[in-house]
Design a protein around this motif. Structure first.
Motif, short mmCIF file in Angstrom:
data_model
loop_
_atom_site.label_atom_id
_atom_site.label_comp_id
_atom_site.label_asym_id
_atom_site.label_seq_id
_atom_site.Cartn_x
_atom_site.Cartn_y
_atom_site.Cartn_z
N ALA A 64 7.46 -9.15 -13.51
CA ALA A 64 6.98 -10.01 -12.44
C ALA A 64 5.47 -10.23 -12.60
O ALA A 64 4.77 -9.45 -13.28
N PRO A 65 4.94 -11.29 -12.00
CA PRO A 65 3.50 -11.54 -12.08
C PRO A 65 2.71 -10.34 -11.56
O PRO A 65 3.04 -9.76 -10.53
N ARG A 66 1.67 -9.98 -12.30
CA ARG A 66 0.79 -8.84 -11.98
C ARG A 66 1.58 -7.53 -11.90
O ARG A 66 1.22 -6.62 -11.16
N GLY A 67 2.66 -7.46 -12.68
CA GLY A 67 3.46 -6.24 -12.73
C GLY A 67 2.69 -5.06 -13.31
O GLY A 67 2.89 -3.91 -12.88
N LYS A 68 1.83 -5.32 -14.28
CA LYS A 68 1.03 -4.23 -14.87
C LYS A 68 0.09 -3.63 -13.83
O LYS A 68 -0.11 -2.41 -13.79
N LEU A 77 0.99 4.73 -0.51
CA LEU A 77 1.89 3.65 -0.09
C LEU A 77 1.13 2.58 0.68
O LEU A 77 1.38 1.37 0.48
N GLY A 78 0.21 2.99 1.55
CA GLY A 78 -0.57 2.00 2.29
C GLY A 78 -1.42 1.12 1.38
O GLY A 78 -1.49 -0.10 1.57
N VAL A 79 -2.03 1.73 0.38
CA VAL A 79 -2.85 0.95 -0.57
C VAL A 79 -1.98 -0.03 -1.33
O VAL A 79 -2.33 -1.21 -1.50
N LEU A 80 -0.82 0.43 -1.81
CA LEU A 80 0.07 -0.46 -2.56
C LEU A 80 0.64 -1.56 -1.66
O LEU A 80 0.86 -2.69 -2.11
N TRP A 81 0.87 -1.25 -0.41
CA TRP A 81 1.36 -2.24 0.55
C TRP A 81 0.35 -3.38 0.70
O TRP A 81 0.69 -4.57 0.61
N ILE A 82 -0.91 -3.02 0.92
CA ILE A 82 -1.95 -4.05 1.08
C ILE A 82 -2.11 -4.85 -0.21
O ILE A 82 -2.29 -6.08 -0.18
N LEU A 83 -2.03 -4.16 -1.35
CA LEU A 83 -2.19 -4.84 -2.64
C LEU A 83 -1.10 -5.89 -2.85
O LEU A 83 -1.39 -7.04 -3.22
N THR A 84 0.16 -5.51 -2.63
CA THR A 84 1.26 -6.47 -2.86
C THR A 84 1.21 -7.62 -1.85
O THR A 84 1.57 -8.75 -2.19
N ASP A 85 0.79 -7.35 -0.62
CA ASP A 85 0.63 -8.45 0.34
C ASP A 85 -0.44 -9.43 -0.14
O ASP A 85 -0.30 -10.65 0.04
N ALA A 86 -1.50 -8.90 -0.74
CA ALA A 86 -2.60 -9.76 -1.17
C ALA A 86 -2.23 -10.59 -2.39
O ALA A 86 -2.49 -11.80 -2.44
N ILE A 87 -1.60 -9.97 -3.39
CA ILE A 87 -1.34 -10.70 -4.65
C ILE A 87 -0.16 -11.66 -4.52
O ILE A 87 -0.03 -12.58 -5.33
N HIS A 88 0.70 -11.46 -3.50
CA HIS A 88 1.83 -12.36 -3.32
C HIS A 88 1.69 -13.17 -2.03
O HIS A 88 2.69 -13.63 -1.47
N TYR A 89 0.47 -13.37 -1.58
CA TYR A 89 0.23 -14.14 -0.36
C TYR A 89 0.65 -15.59 -0.57
O TYR A 89 0.27 -16.24 -1.56
N GLY A 90 1.47 -16.11 0.35
CA GLY A 90 1.89 -17.50 0.27
C GLY A 90 3.03 -17.76 -0.70
O GLY A 90 3.43 -18.91 -0.87
N GLU A 91 3.55 -16.73 -1.36
CA GLU A 91 4.64 -16.89 -2.33
C GLU A 91 5.96 -16.51 -1.64
O GLU A 91 6.41 -15.37 -1.71
N SER A 92 6.55 -17.46 -0.95
CA SER A 92 7.76 -17.17 -0.18
C SER A 92 8.93 -16.76 -1.06
O SER A 92 9.82 -16.02 -0.64
N GLU A 93 8.94 -17.24 -2.32
CA GLU A 93 10.06 -16.91 -3.20
C GLU A 93 9.96 -15.50 -3.76
O GLU A 93 10.88 -15.04 -4.44
N ARG A 94 8.87 -14.80 -3.48
CA ARG A 94 8.69 -13.44 -4.02
C ARG A 94 8.60 -12.41 -2.90
O ARG A 94 7.92 -11.40 -3.01
N GLN A 95 9.28 -12.65 -1.82
CA GLN A 95 9.28 -11.70 -0.71
C GLN A 95 9.90 -10.36 -1.11
O GLN A 95 9.55 -9.32 -0.56
#
Length: 583
Positions: free
Chosen positions: A364-368, A400-418
């Protein structure tokens, strides 16, 4: 008359050629009933359409053509078809497809009725058991025979967990009912209800730490897996030589399980094997290696196995001494089975061809980035505990909190990647597994509060004074029953006064409980996952793998005792050397 019939048949065939069935329409034979005759046409059960005309319309057209042809052939032809249809139906003992649909519906209705009766019987049985338990709890003998009542209830509950497949009851539900019931009995048998509530509060605080830790770890691993982050590990496995691949898969799983839990490592590696190796006995052997390696790898780090995590959180072991003391025995417990399996015919046979390799999913995008942050969060937990002194679950929740914020930020506005975000990952984690741990740990804590485990420990000390033998027995028993309640019971039986932190006994318990489950396919979560994913039979594993796993288990214990003995004797030996002692 014959000429007219032939002309009609020819015309019908011509129309059929012009009105070919659309692509995607599946024709199935069915008898078309009318008032005077039974005719054979073709019916489509799909709903596609071509050129604006659906398959249903084509079906009707062909049905009308069939009727026209039959009229042209005359009444004798129709009577002949009727007689033939009835004769075929009587000979086969079944009727036409339309009738068979009715019979199938009838059978489904009868099956549904039987299922409802079975469900009702189960409900009545459960209700009767609950009423019986309530009546028994109200009896005064429970207060005077608390230990006996709790032992019987724990035995019945544990039997329900072991035979969950036969009883069709989920072990998580059985564990929760058992836990609450045991604490109810404890509240009756305790000197006062306030004492029981205080004991429950203390037990809940300890148990919740483990549950929160597991939920955080499982969510982080699920997010990494959703991003296909483990491709960074699995893509580096390029060899196709059977014997080399056996060792590579084993030690990749060994180190992967040291960071992840053994269940997740097994799922990742078995999924990889499906892409590398076609179905064969060789792939089954590789899957068995994954089970052994996952259990061995999880035993030497605090976050690699749930039982090791339990011992670490409760203070029986610490990070660095455990890793240094158990890494060699754990590696030996894997190397011995690998060496023995390398001599088998399944491994020495023909290896997988390159043509059989299936393409692996794209990352997936930014998987690394997600992989790096997620693995870093898992590794950071012991560091967090050492620096702050706070319980490990706090470090896990921070990651988990840090990773949560990170994934919300990098996938912001990408409805197909919920599905790549934490809320979706939370819906996919093994919540019922966490509830099972909750029920088991609360059940065992009730036995500890009642003093039953202390009495059992005294009995074992009186009859089995060798602590190495006690720890080894725990590993053997963990191949048959779940290692979580075994380790929880051991923690309640022996305190830190009897065996100090990082003592030989606790390290052996961590090793034996982690690796002993490899001796049977049902002895560990990794084995059960492998059994389900590859449809492995219990007796196949017992015949092909159990002997190798037991050899590795015994060799690992011998390696631990040898290393421990060497560490004890080495300082005294060095002190006697002239150039070190100064004499």
């Amino acid at each position: 008359m014959a000429a007219a019939a032939a002309a009609a048949a020819s015309a019908g065939a011509a129309v059929r050629r012009k009105r070919a069935w659309p692509p995607g329409c599946v024709k199935k034979p069915i008898f078309l009933s009318t008032q005077k005759s039974v005719k054979l046409g073709f019916v489509d059960f799909t709903s596609g359409s071509v050129g604006g005309m659906g398959c249903v319309a084509w079906r009707r057209s062909d049905a009308f053509i069939a009727r026209a042809e039959e009229k042209a052939r005359g009444p004798s032809r129709l009577r002949q078809q009727q007689q033939q249809a009835v004769s075929d139906s009587e000979e086969s003992g079944s009727c036409d497809p339309l009738c068979s649909v009715d019979e199938s519906s009838s059978q489904e209705y009868e099956s549904s009725s039987n299922q409802q009766k079975t469900d009702l019987s189960k409900a009545v049985a459960i209700f009767a058991a609950a009423v019986t338990g309530g009546v028994a709890i109200n009896q005064s003998w429970v207060a005077s025979h608390q230990d006996l009542a709790m032992a019987i209830l724990f035995g019945l509950g544990y039997a329900g967990i072991i035979f969950e497949e036969s009883l069709a009851f989920n072990k998580s539900g059985v564990g929760l009912v058992m836990a609450v019931s045991l604490w109810v009995i404890r509240s009756i048998g305790a000197p006062s209800t306030d004492i029981a509530v205080s004991e429950l509060t203390h037990a809940s605080a300890e148990v919740s730490e483990i549950v929160f830790f597991l939920l955080g770890a499982m969510t982080i691993v699920e997010i990494i897996d959703a991003h296909q982050g483990f491709k960074l590990v699995t893509d580096n496995i390029t060899t196709r030589k059977p014997r080399t691949l056996l060792w590579v898969v084993g030690f990749v799983t060994f180190f992967l399980s040291a960071v992840l839990d053994n269940l997740t490592s097994t799922i990742v590696m078995v999924s990889l094997l499906r892409k590398l190796v076609p179905p064969s006995e060789y792939r089954k052997m590789l899957g068995a290696v994954v089970v052994i390696a996952a259990n061995a790898g999880g035993a030497w780090t605090p976050i690699g196995d749930v039982t090791t995590t339990m011992l670490w959180i409760h203070g029986q072991i610490s990070t660095l001494p455990t890793m240094m003391g158990l890494v060699i025995p754990s590696a030996v417990s894997l190397a011995v089975p690998l060496a023995l399996m390398s001599l088998t015919s399944e491994v020495n046979g023909k290896g997988p061809d390159a043509a059989d390799v299936i393409a692996i999913e794209q990352m997936a995008p930014r998987g690394k980035l997600v992989f790096s942050v997620g693995i870093g969060a898992l590794i950071f937990v012991p560091v967090f505990k050492a620096v702050t002194g706070l319980p490990p679950f706090m470090g896990m929740l921070l990651g988990l909190g840090v990773l949560w914020i990170l994934t919300d930020a990098i996938h912001y506005g990408e409805s197909e990647r919920q599905r790549l975000k934490v809320p979706q990952a939370l819906s996919r984690i093994d919540t019922q597994g966490a509830l099972f741990f909750l029920g088991i740990l609360l059940s065992v804590s009730s036995l500890e509060a009642a003093g039953i485990l202390r009495e059992l420990a005294n009995y074992l000390d009186a009859h089995i004074p060798n602590v190495e033998l006690i720890a080894s027995s725990i590993g053997v028993v963990s191949a048959i029953i779940d290692n979580v309640p075994l380790v929880a019971a051991t923690m309640g039986m022996y305190d830190l006064v009897s065996f100090p932190k990082d003592s030989e006994f606790w390290q052996l318990v961590a090793y034996c409980a982690g690796t002993g489950g490899s001796m049977l396919v049902i002895g560990s979560a990794a084995g059960v996952a492998f059994m389900g994913m590859e449809k492995i039979d219990f007796f196949w594993y017992f015949k092909k793998v159990s002997g190798f796993a037991f050899a590795g288990y015994a060799a690992g214990i011998a390696a631990y005792l040898a290393v421990h003995s060497l560490q004890d004797s080495l300082p005294a030996t060095l002190a006697e050397l002239p150039f070190i002692s100064g004499s």
